[in-house]
Design a protein around this motif. Sequence first.
Motif, PDB file in Angstrom:
ATOM      1  N   ALA A 195       0.699  -0.969  -0.025  1.00 45.49           N
ATOM      2  CA  ALA A 195      -0.059   0.084  -0.072  1.00 45.49           C
ATOM      3  C   ALA A 195       0.910   1.113   0.018  1.00 45.49           C
ATOM      4  N   LEU A 196       1.760   1.302   0.840  1.00 43.91           N
ATOM      5  CA  LEU A 196       3.029   2.275   0.927  1.00 43.91           C
ATOM      6  C   LEU A 196       3.474   2.381  -0.545  1.00 43.91           C
ATOM      7  N   ALA A 233       1.344   4.208  -2.994  1.00 51.66           N
ATOM      8  CA  ALA A 233       1.171   5.664  -2.848  1.00 51.66           C
ATOM      9  C   ALA A 233       2.291   6.410  -3.234  1.00 51.66           C
ATOM     10  N   HIS A 248      -5.645   7.133  -1.497  1.00 54.10           N
ATOM     11  CA  HIS A 248      -5.792   5.964  -0.676  1.00 54.10           C
ATOM     12  C   HIS A 248      -7.149   5.422  -1.325  1.00 54.10           C
ATOM     13  N   ILE A 254      -6.785   0.962   4.170  1.00 52.63           N
ATOM     14  CA  ILE A 254      -5.727   1.407   3.610  1.00 52.63           C
ATOM     15  C   ILE A 254      -4.799   2.605   4.297  1.00 52.63           C
ATOM     16  N   LYS A 255      -5.868   3.565   4.784  1.00 49.61           N
ATOM     17  CA  LYS A 255      -5.511   4.654   5.429  1.00 49.61           C
ATOM     18  C   LYS A 255      -4.388   4.447   6.841  1.00 49.61           C
ATOM     19  N   TRP A 306      -2.864   1.472   7.611  1.00 47.24           N
ATOM     20  CA  TRP A 306      -1.578   0.750   6.987  1.00 47.24           C
ATOM     21  C   TRP A 306      -0.654   1.924   6.710  1.00 47.24           C
ATOM     22  N   THR A 307      -1.153   2.765   5.597  1.00 49.13           N
ATOM     23  CA  THR A 307      -0.154   3.794   5.281  1.00 49.13           C
ATOM     24  C   THR A 307       0.335   4.590   6.468  1.00 49.13           C
ATOM     25  N   ARG A 308      -0.635   5.145   7.206  1.00 47.74           N
ATOM     26  CA  ARG A 308      -0.002   5.991   8.594  1.00 47.74           C
ATOM     27  C   ARG A 308       0.840   4.919   9.262  1.00 47.74           C
ATOM     28  N   SER A 352       2.517   2.395   8.698  1.00 50.33           N
ATOM     29  CA  SER A 352       3.892   2.152   7.769  1.00 50.33           C
ATOM     30  C   SER A 352       4.890   3.409   7.903  1.00 50.33           C
TER      31      SER A 352
END
Length: 189
Positions: free
Chosen positions: A145-146, A149, A156, A170-171, A173-175, A177
């Motif tokens: 996911a990262l 992006a 997202h 997804i949000k 995971w991204t944050r 990570s």
Amino acid sequence: MDDRDEVSRLLARIALRDAQAFEALYRLAAPRLMAVALRVTQDRAMAEDVLQDVFVTLWNQSIVAAPGQHRTQAWLCVVTRHRAIDVLRRRKPEESLHGRDEFGEEQTYDVPAEGGSPMEQLLADEADVQLGRCMGTLEAEPKRALLLAFYEGLTHMEIAARMQRPLGTIKAWTRRSLMRLKGCMEALA
């Protein structure tokens, strides 16, 4: 009406800000003036700049002939030629990267690298290695996911659609990570 009278008549109308006269003069004289500029400069882009400069000057500076004097296409050619010579004189000479020293041996001059100093490149390479190590600590799906992006520029919502996961996941995971990467990079620094 011959060329001499036509150019003089058009220049007189241009002095009165007649745009149609300016266009007519351009159609009449531009091909020949371009040839003159190109012959002097030997560079098409530079010749186009010279031609533009000549016509801008003609429009901005009301150049009207003195009584009994005619401004002809030949006069425009001389003006263009002089303007092209002026442009060549103002141009900075290019330095050769090869030359001979006082002993007649060929020398090559260094050109600054575009990527920064060797120390900056080393630090950047080291940071890339550290980032790779830290990315290796992430779980597979959050890592993907990262990467989507940052390397593919997906939003997202686009990542959620591609990975077929809920937007909130997804949000999160991204944050998470990004926070883990920051902590890892700080620890390695």
